[in-house]
Design a protein around this motif. Sequence first.
Motif, short mmCIF file in Angstrom:
data_model
loop_
_atom_site.label_atom_id
_atom_site.label_comp_id
_atom_site.label_asym_id
_atom_site.label_seq_id
_atom_site.Cartn_x
_atom_site.Cartn_y
_atom_site.Cartn_z
N GLU A 120 0.83 -1.21 0.00
CA GLU A 120 0.00 0.00 0.00
C GLU A 120 0.87 1.27 0.00
N VAL A 123 2.98 2.60 2.23
CA VAL A 123 2.95 3.40 3.45
C VAL A 123 4.36 3.92 3.72
N ASN A 174 -8.56 5.31 11.16
CA ASN A 174 -7.56 5.84 10.22
C ASN A 174 -6.95 4.67 9.43
N TYR A 175 -6.13 5.02 8.47
CA TYR A 175 -5.59 4.03 7.55
C TYR A 175 -4.70 2.99 8.24
N GLN A 190 -6.82 0.52 9.88
CA GLN A 190 -7.36 -0.45 8.93
C GLN A 190 -6.34 -1.53 8.60
N ILE A 191 -5.09 -1.12 8.45
CA ILE A 191 -4.04 -2.09 8.11
C ILE A 191 -3.83 -3.08 9.25
N THR A 211 -8.36 -3.09 3.45
CA THR A 211 -7.36 -2.63 2.49
C THR A 211 -7.48 -3.38 1.16
#
Length: 193
Positions: free
Chosen positions: A44, A46, A113-114, A117-118, A170
Amino acid sequence: MQIEQAREFILDKLDKELPEHFYYHNAMHAIDVYNAAGLIANNERVGEYETKLLLTAALFHDSGFLYGGKTDHELRSCEIARLHLPGFDYTGDDIEQICDIIMATKLPQDPHNYLGQIICDSDLDYLGRNDFFVLSKKLFSELVITDGLKTEGEWNKIQIAFFQGHHYFTKTVIELRSALKQEHLEEIIKKEF
């Protein structure tokens, strides 16, 4: 952030201090979630700093089981992170972000937040992997002791309800795990009906 030293510290602590009946929530699970988080973060794209926060959260996310019971283990995991991470050059802000990521794993999952989610996808990555039934058996054995679960039939009903209420967040994990996760659900349903 001295992530390698923090990793060594918490994995050693989990290996040596967790009650033996944690067949699933143990150092191997922490490593599993850490590896899944690393894979997802890489796919993804990051950033490096956020990935370090995420990976640290993965290592510490179930450390609250060191206190024994299941109640609010995420909050206790944050207590452990707050106690020990300053010794590995994590700032107060780093630690609060890590605790926010850890809290996303509390069921029912509600990441805001992202990175949350991960970690949620990392924590439940196994639902759509080939080792699902092996890990599911370990979790069942643990729940027999910690939650008084009695039969595999009970466990299958719990799993069916859990699968039906669960979704990945994701793009990476949706693509990698959704199809096999659905096959696992169908196999569990066949056992029950």
